[in-house]
Design a protein around this motif. Structure first.
Motif, mmCIF file in Angstrom:
data_model
loop_
_atom_site.group_PDB
_atom_site.id
_atom_site.type_symbol
_atom_site.label_atom_id
_atom_site.label_comp_id
_atom_site.label_asym_id
_atom_site.label_seq_id
_atom_site.Cartn_x
_atom_site.Cartn_y
_atom_site.Cartn_z
ATOM 1 N N PRO A 46 0.779 -1.155 0.079
ATOM 2 C CA PRO A 46 -0.104 0.003 -0.139
ATOM 3 C C PRO A 46 0.963 1.299 -0.232
ATOM 4 N N LEU A 47 0.445 2.285 -0.789
ATOM 5 C CA LEU A 47 1.184 3.577 -0.998
ATOM 6 C C LEU A 47 1.396 4.174 0.454
ATOM 7 N N LYS A 48 0.297 3.956 1.374
ATOM 8 C CA LYS A 48 0.456 4.882 2.747
ATOM 9 C C LYS A 48 1.489 4.401 3.452
ATOM 10 N N GLU A 49 2.150 2.969 3.036
ATOM 11 C CA GLU A 49 3.390 2.389 3.836
ATOM 12 C C GLU A 49 4.546 2.920 3.328
ATOM 13 N N LEU A 50 4.531 3.562 2.113
ATOM 14 C CA LEU A 50 5.894 4.056 1.540
ATOM 15 C C LEU A 50 6.167 5.495 1.457
ATOM 16 N N TYR A 51 4.991 6.157 1.176
ATOM 17 C CA TYR A 51 4.872 7.606 0.883
ATOM 18 C C TYR A 51 5.909 8.613 1.656
ATOM 19 N N ALA A 52 5.919 8.402 3.051
ATOM 20 C CA ALA A 52 6.631 9.073 4.081
ATOM 21 C C ALA A 52 7.971 8.899 3.805
ATOM 22 N N GLU A 53 8.332 7.788 3.833
ATOM 23 C CA GLU A 53 9.704 7.260 3.740
ATOM 24 C C GLU A 53 10.154 7.683 2.263
ATOM 25 N N ILE A 54 9.478 7.616 1.340
ATOM 26 C CA ILE A 54 10.206 7.836 0.212
ATOM 27 C C ILE A 54 10.460 9.572 0.089
ATOM 28 N N ARG A 55 9.675 10.297 0.803
ATOM 29 C CA ARG A 55 9.903 11.717 0.806
ATOM 30 C C ARG A 55 11.160 12.156 1.714
ATOM 31 N N GLU A 56 11.221 11.407 3.074
ATOM 32 C CA GLU A 56 12.130 11.802 3.886
ATOM 33 C C GLU A 56 13.497 11.273 3.224
ATOM 34 N N LEU A 57 13.429 10.230 2.392
ATOM 35 C CA LEU A 57 14.969 9.818 1.992
ATOM 36 C C LEU A 57 15.143 10.785 0.894
ATOM 37 N N ARG A 58 14.207 11.262 -0.033
ATOM 38 C CA ARG A 58 14.717 12.171 -1.143
ATOM 39 C C ARG A 58 15.171 13.381 -0.487
ATOM 40 N N ASP A 59 14.589 14.010 0.607
ATOM 41 C CA ASP A 59 15.068 15.139 1.306
ATOM 42 C C ASP A 59 16.397 15.065 1.775
ATOM 43 N N GLU A 60 16.585 13.985 2.222
ATOM 44 C CA GLU A 60 17.919 13.644 2.932
ATOM 45 C C GLU A 60 19.091 13.475 1.786
#
Length: 446
Positions: free
Chosen positions: A158-172
């Motif tokens: 499910p997208l909701k499991e991944l969205y936050a981590e994708i965003r945080e890793l991208r910003d890092e």
């Protein structure tokens, strides 16, 4: 540290805190200084470390508070740097004789030992600057492993499991790129940033937010282009093609897919691009071009060498290729192409059924089943179509991406045709399709 210059001392103090960037030190300085007019940046900290500029007494006071040291330590290092600069060649007083004033034939006075030592110290400080980095091989390896994990999970979770981590890793990753690293590490970070922006674009695409998806895709392209990574440039063109297709611009989708094929790349991205081109051309009404693109996709599959660079959403398995081929044949139309669509979609469903759990794309399975149902409907096999559509509708709204909702709405429109109006079962099925096509929260375009 008594004979350390201010630049060398600042570098040591920053490194003593671990992988702290110049930007981070600048942010802490601004917080300590407290003035709303304070505008010191990471670049300014870099100038102090390289001794392009020497910090004033006031600035040294705030730097001492940032690093938690006695201001006298920075004052002493500042004095060393001032003395060295005064002794550097070219820093003589205006009254000192120049080369033009030396009597003809008289040997030039050699630089003093102290001046030579100061010059060597300047080179040493630059070597320290070159060696300073906010990342290392371990950092890069972990980042690539995280991106690969997210890319694979994107297919089946499910997208909701991944969205936050994708965003945080991208910003890092963006923050690392704002610091300093060796050229190869910069290239690796740019590729990782491109992949993470690509995942962000896919998130927005799956939610039907095509403008935001395009913004992420443009950044993904810029990062891939800066890294000179042709495979990633080709993949970004594929996501841009998807965005254009689902934003009702099939001709632009075909053009973007064609452009992506100019970049020679290993893996299956060539298959993806040719398949996207075929589907877009078929919808745009170019049946001949669509058939030719399907052949190109098959040839690209046969020419593949070596494993995929990245798994999951960055790969293009045979089942997905068959799903796209089925959609293409349906768009071309006619009894022969409808039967080919049924064959392709049925084979795709079978392949997904036996695939590993992480490779079993829920959304691609739904797309293949929808194409299979539509094929049976066009072939007059309404009972088979009804069973397949019932299975899709029973999957629940959380499983339906923007593209799946688009397909459901289109199929509901087709079932409103005159030949189906006499069937209460078809009317009920059409009503279910129309209700399901009303979006809730969305997850993966196919």
């Amino acid at each position: 540290m008594n004979e350390s210059g201010i630049g060398e001392l600042l570098v040591r103090l920053r490194h003593a805190r671990g992988s702290v960037t110049q930007a981070k030190i600048a942010a802490e300085f601004n917080e300590v200084e407290g003035s709303s007019a304070s505008t010191i940046t990471g670049k300014e900290i870099g100038r102090y470390e390289r001794e392009v500029r020497l910090p004033s007494e006031r600035t040294r006071g705030f730097l001492a508070r940032v690093f938690g040291v006695d201001p006298a330590l920075l004052d002493q290092a500042h004095a060393v740097s001032r003395r060295r600069k005064a002794e550097e060649p070219g820093k003589a007083s205006p009254s000192a004789p120049t080369a033009a004033m030396v009597t003809a034939g008289r040997a030039a006075v050699p630089p003093s030992a102290c001046a030579l030592a100061a010059d060597a110290a300047q080179s040493a400080r630059f070597a320290q600057f070159i060696a300073s980095t906010n990342s290392n091989e371990t950092t890069i390896e972990q980042l690539e492993a995280d991106v690969a994990r997210l890319a694979r999970h994107f297919v089946s979770r499910p997208l909701k499991e991944l969205y936050a981590e994708i965003r945080e890793l991208r910003d890092e990753t963006f923050e690392l790129l704002r610091g300093r690293q060796r050229p190869q590490q910069t290239s690796d970070l740019l590729v990782a940033a491109s992949r993470l922006c690509g995942l962000s674009a896919h998130v927005c695409l799956d939610a039907g937010d095509y403008d935001s998806a395009s913004s992420h895709a443009r950044t993904a392209w810029s990062c891939a282009e800066a890294a000179g990574h042709h495979e990633m440039q080709a993949w970004v063109r594929s996501i841009e093609s998807l965005i254009a297709f689902w934003n009702d611009n099939p001709q632009r989708a075909a053009d973007l897919a064609q452009h992506g094929q100019r970049y020679s790349a290993a893996g299956s991205v060539g298959v993806r691009l040719a398949s996207l081109e075929a589907r877009a051309l078929a919808v745009a009404g170019d049946a001949q071009g669509a058939v030719a693109a399907l052949v190109t996709a098959e040839q690209a599959r046969d020419a593949m060498q070596g494993p995929e660079a990245m798994p999951g959403v960055f790969s293009f398995p045979t089942a997905k290729q068959l799903t796209y081929a089925g959609t293409t044949h349906l768009a071309i139309g006619g009894p022969s192409h409808v039967q080919q669509a049924i064959d392709c979609a049925a084979t795709a469903v079978d392949l997904y059924r036996v695939a590993a759990a992480d490779d079993r794309s829920t959304f691609d399975v739904l797309a293949a089943n929808l194409d299979l149902a539509r094929g049976h409907m066009l072939a007059g096999e309404t009972d088979a179509a009804e069973v397949l559509l019932g299975a899709v509708l029973d999957s629940g709204p959380a499983q339906l991406s923007a593209s799946i909702l688009n397909r459901l709405g289109a199929l509901a429109g087709e079932l409103g045709a005159a030949q189906y109006r006499a069937s209460p079962r078809i009317a009920h099925l059409r009503e279910r399709l129309m209700n399901a096509a009303t979006p809730a929260a969305l997850p993966a375009a196919d």
